[in-house]
Scaffold this active site. Structure first.
Site, PDB file in Angstrom:
ATOM      1  N   GLY A 160      -2.886  -3.167  -0.116  1.00  0.00           N
ATOM      2  CA  GLY A 160      -2.529  -4.578  -0.300  1.00  0.00           C
ATOM      3  C   GLY A 160      -3.107  -5.450   0.790  1.00  0.00           C
ATOM      4  O   GLY A 160      -4.084  -5.090   1.464  1.00  0.00           O
ATOM      5  N   THR A 195       8.546  -6.253   3.100  1.00  0.00           N
ATOM      6  CA  THR A 195       7.464  -6.150   4.080  1.00  0.00           C
ATOM      7  C   THR A 195       7.910  -6.918   5.320  1.00  0.00           C
ATOM      8  O   THR A 195       8.631  -7.902   5.207  1.00  0.00           O
ATOM      9  CB  THR A 195       6.205  -6.809   3.473  1.00  0.00           C
ATOM     10  OG1 THR A 195       5.760  -5.992   2.405  1.00  0.00           O
ATOM     11  CG2 THR A 195       5.088  -6.991   4.489  1.00  0.00           C
TER      12      THR A 195
HETATM   13  N1  ASP Z   1       2.212  -7.858   0.559  1.00  0.00           N
HETATM   14  C1  ASP Z   1       2.642  -6.502   0.410  1.00  0.00           C
HETATM   15  C2  ASP Z   1       1.584  -5.732  -0.350  1.00  0.00           C
HETATM   16  O1  ASP Z   1       1.019  -6.270  -1.278  1.00  0.00           O
HETATM   17  C3  ASP Z   1       3.957  -6.345  -0.303  1.00  0.00           C
HETATM   18  C4  ASP Z   1       5.033  -7.351   0.058  1.00  0.00           C
HETATM   19  O2  ASP Z   1       4.856  -8.165   0.952  1.00  0.00           O
HETATM   20  O3  ASP Z   1       6.109  -7.310  -0.579  1.00  0.00           O
HETATM   21  O4  ASP Z   1       1.379  -4.577  -0.068  1.00  0.00           O
END
Ligand code: ASP
Length: 315
Positions: A211, A181
């Site tokens: 998310g 991300t």
């Molecule tokens: N926080 C992101 C989500 O839950 C995923 C990530 O940061 O790896 O969609």
């Protein structure tokens, strides 16, 4: 005497034109336990190092040129979304049905305005769709088909059908748990803060899952009275603790410094069993980051630092 007064007035006006104000940028490219020196080395590690270096230098140069915080966040996140190394835009992971959906958000610290899109597959750069929601609608979060139609109506660049096929083919298969991300927080030379986050979400996510990245207060937060924050990690935990807003509130109400506030927000997540990290910059240009995984792709550069700092692993 008169000359002295003119000089004092000149000094007092300097901050209005951006002189004398500390400015800076912090970025992340995801956190995870796979980001460790045993598993990430050689050419692969170099590719991430180069991508982070390029993005932080690019963002800092825009700030030096006088660009405003939201525009810098947009430009840097567009660059990261276009880089297949990261789990955002072009590099987004597939969900359990082998489909790709993007989430993104932006927040402006000067007026607490914010915009976000969730579960979209259409805007080429989801961060630009989020900015369109902030600037051109009275809403904060649009999802799915409505968000895609709104983006197209606002002239956000959309993927063609051929682009979409490429994105789906490029997406790592659901069994690959790709991290990456992307997030960017900025303090510009006018004293304004902004934060943005963009993701393909978690690999193998259920269709429809949203998310923390497009949730203002969970994955993204910016308030000129405190700080700008972007999160990465197990989004469900960042939503449950209101992780990004927690940092700003701890600074304002408990008078914690940025780094301590970030660390205490990660403690909340850790205690629930979640994993991830946060980056931030405060209204004075102090930077902060913390994570409870083996690594987090991250970089920072402020006008108080001689050169950019780029790191991947925990110390
Ligand atoms: N926080 C992101 C989500 O839950 C995923 C990530 O940061 O790896 O969609």
């Amino acid at each position: 005497m008169i000359r002295h007064l003119y000089f004092c007035a000149f000094l007092a006006l300097l901050p209005l034109f951006g002189f004398g104000q500390t400015f800076g940028i912090v970025i992340h490219g995801g956190a995870g336990n796979g980001i460790n020196p045993e598993q990430l080395k050689g050419e692969k590690a170099e590719a991430y190092d180069t991508a982070l270096n390029n993005a932080i230098r690019f963002g800092y140069s825009l700030l030096e040129d006088g660009m405003d915080a939201v525009s810098v966040v947009e430009a840097v996140i567009v660059e990261l979304e276009n880089n297949p190394l990261f789990n955002a835009g072009l590099g987004a992971v597939a969900n359990a049905n082998n489909e790709v959906f993007h989430d993104a958000s932006i927040m402006r610290g000067s007026d607490l305005n914010a915009g976000a899109v969730a579960n979209v597959f259409g805007p080429k750069n989801p961060i630009q769709a989020a900015i369109a929601v902030m600037d051109k609608s009275k809403h904060v979060l649009l999802s799915g088909r409505g968000a895609e139609a709104f983006s197209a109506s606002q002239n956000v660049r959309m993927l063609s059908e051929a682009d979409k096929t490429n994105y789906i083919q490029a997406a790592p298969q659901p069994k690959v748990s790709k991290k990456g991300t992307v997030g960017c927080v900025v303090l510009d030379m006018y004293g304004d803060l902004a934060a943005g986050t963009s993701t393909g979400g978690t690999a193998k996510k259920l269709p429809g899952r949203v998310g923390d990245s497009p949730i203002i207060g969970a994955g993204t937060w910016a308030d000129n009275r405190s700080c700008a924050v972007s999160a990465t990690g197990d989004g469900e935990y960042f939503i449950r603790t209101g992780a990004a807003q927690y940092v700003g509130s701890s600074m304002r109400m408990l008078e914690l410094d940025l780094q301590t506030a970030i660390e205490s927000s990660i403690v909340e997540i850790d205690e629930l069993g979640g994993e991830g990290g946060l980056i931030g910059i405060d209204k004075h240009g102090n930077i902060g980051w913390h994570f409870n995984t083996k690594g987090m792709f991250r970089a920072a550069h402020t006008s108080e630092m001689p050169k950019p700092l780029v790191e991947m692993f925990s110390k």
